[in-house]
Design a protein around this motif. Sequence first.
Motif, mmCIF file in Angstrom:
data_model
loop_
_atom_site.group_PDB
_atom_site.id
_atom_site.type_symbol
_atom_site.label_atom_id
_atom_site.label_comp_id
_atom_site.label_asym_id
_atom_site.label_seq_id
_atom_site.Cartn_x
_atom_site.Cartn_y
_atom_site.Cartn_z
ATOM 1 N N GLU A 56 24.668 42.605 24.235
ATOM 2 C CA GLU A 56 24.232 42.428 25.623
ATOM 3 C C GLU A 56 25.250 41.594 26.397
ATOM 4 O O GLU A 56 25.547 41.882 27.565
ATOM 5 N N ALA A 57 25.802 40.571 25.757
ATOM 6 C CA ALA A 57 26.825 39.746 26.410
ATOM 7 C C ALA A 57 28.077 40.581 26.691
ATOM 8 O O ALA A 57 28.708 40.423 27.743
ATOM 9 N N ARG A 58 28.430 41.468 25.779
ATOM 10 C CA ARG A 58 29.593 42.345 25.994
ATOM 11 C C ARG A 58 29.353 43.292 27.169
ATOM 12 O O ARG A 58 30.232 43.511 27.989
ATOM 13 N N ARG A 59 28.171 43.865 27.233
ATOM 14 C CA ARG A 59 27.843 44.770 28.348
ATOM 15 C C ARG A 59 27.898 44.006 29.676
ATOM 16 O O ARG A 59 28.408 44.511 30.671
ATOM 17 N N ARG A 60 27.373 42.779 29.677
ATOM 18 C CA ARG A 60 27.412 41.957 30.882
ATOM 19 C C ARG A 60 28.865 41.627 31.254
ATOM 20 O O ARG A 60 29.239 41.681 32.435
ATOM 21 N N HIS A 61 29.681 41.335 30.265
ATOM 22 C CA HIS A 61 31.099 41.024 30.483
ATOM 23 C C HIS A 61 31.823 42.214 31.116
ATOM 24 O O HIS A 61 32.607 42.041 32.062
ATOM 25 N N ILE A 62 31.548 43.407 30.624
ATOM 26 C CA ILE A 62 32.155 44.623 31.196
ATOM 27 C C ILE A 62 31.669 44.831 32.626
ATOM 28 O O ILE A 62 32.463 45.109 33.534
ATOM 29 N N ALA A 63 30.361 44.683 32.847
ATOM 30 C CA ALA A 63 29.804 44.858 34.193
ATOM 31 C C ALA A 63 30.425 43.872 35.173
ATOM 32 O O ALA A 63 30.776 44.231 36.304
ATOM 33 N N GLU A 64 30.601 42.638 34.737
ATOM 34 C CA GLU A 64 31.188 41.628 35.622
ATOM 35 C C GLU A 64 32.648 41.930 35.915
ATOM 36 O O GLU A 64 33.144 41.643 37.013
ATOM 37 N N ALA A 65 33.348 42.533 34.951
ATOM 38 C CA ALA A 65 34.733 42.954 35.204
ATOM 39 C C ALA A 65 34.763 44.079 36.234
ATOM 40 O O ALA A 65 35.624 44.099 37.126
ATOM 41 N N VAL A 66 33.808 45.003 36.148
ATOM 42 C CA VAL A 66 33.698 46.068 37.160
ATOM 43 C C VAL A 66 33.461 45.442 38.526
ATOM 44 O O VAL A 66 34.097 45.816 39.522
ATOM 45 N N HIS A 67 32.573 44.464 38.595
ATOM 46 C CA HIS A 67 32.288 43.793 39.865
ATOM 47 C C HIS A 67 33.553 43.187 40.455
ATOM 48 O O HIS A 67 33.812 43.316 41.660
ATOM 49 N N ARG A 68 34.344 42.514 39.617
ATOM 50 C CA ARG A 68 35.564 41.874 40.119
ATOM 51 C C ARG A 68 36.554 42.908 40.646
ATOM 52 O O ARG A 68 37.184 42.705 41.686
ATOM 53 N N VAL A 69 36.681 44.023 39.938
ATOM 54 C CA VAL A 69 37.602 45.075 40.383
ATOM 55 C C VAL A 69 37.131 45.638 41.733
ATOM 56 O O VAL A 69 37.934 45.805 42.660
ATOM 57 N N ILE A 70 35.844 45.920 41.839
ATOM 58 C CA ILE A 70 35.310 46.445 43.106
ATOM 59 C C ILE A 70 35.530 45.440 44.226
ATOM 60 O O ILE A 70 35.975 45.795 45.318
ATOM 61 N N HIS A 71 35.211 44.176 43.962
ATOM 62 C CA HIS A 71 35.352 43.142 44.984
ATOM 63 C C HIS A 71 36.798 42.976 45.438
ATOM 64 O O HIS A 71 37.078 42.866 46.629
ATOM 65 N N ASP A 72 37.723 42.958 44.478
ATOM 66 C CA ASP A 72 39.118 42.656 44.800
ATOM 67 C C ASP A 72 39.930 43.861 45.244
ATOM 68 O O ASP A 72 40.852 43.724 46.052
ATOM 69 N N LYS A 73 39.597 45.050 44.709
ATOM 70 C CA LYS A 73 40.451 46.216 44.946
ATOM 71 C C LYS A 73 39.729 47.431 45.501
ATOM 72 O O LYS A 73 40.361 48.411 45.860
#
Length: 196
Positions: A8-25
């Motif tokens: 679950e922590a890994r899935r959350r980590h991936i989701a948060e990386a997606v969020h950062r990419v969307i936010h920044d790029k």
Amino acid sequence: MPKIVDHEARRRHIAEAVHRVIHDKGMESVSLRVVAAEAGMSMGAVQYYVTTKDQMLLLALERIGIWIGERVAAVAAHQSTPLDVLRATVLELLPLDDERSYLNRIGLAFQASSVVSEHQAVAMRLGLPLLLSFFAEQIRAAQAAGQLAAHLDAGKEASILYAFAQGVVNATLVGHYTPEDVAALLDYHLARLCTG
């Protein structure tokens, strides 16, 4: 001894990386490779959890829904009246500080892409009734407490509050409204619904 992995922590980590990419790029920059790099994971490790970009975006969208639920529950727990809960909940959904602005920018990107992605549209349709139901419950409780006019249709007023919140997000993100402006607009609207 084998390494214990918190999936679950890994899935959350991936989701948060997606969020950062969307936010920044932007949404168009999201790919398995870009997200893997952002998450500091190998492509293979990411693909253990999501095998397509669409699955990855749905995972990230699911995390936004969880965040909203957690934030709403947290602010609601600290209010003393149904009307206070309603007000605090609406304000919690709006980009009035850095964290909420961050997530609202991501949310806007998902709203735009859900128009052309049926999978994302379905996910968004599943979450909205829960929020509207919560708003309606608070409106009914405020009516029972004499805080809001008894003749109001709680379901319709819940939808109007949601529409208000959605309507000010973009204008607030681009600086047209300040956080103080938004709070004043919400208070003006809620005052019109009060009995006194």
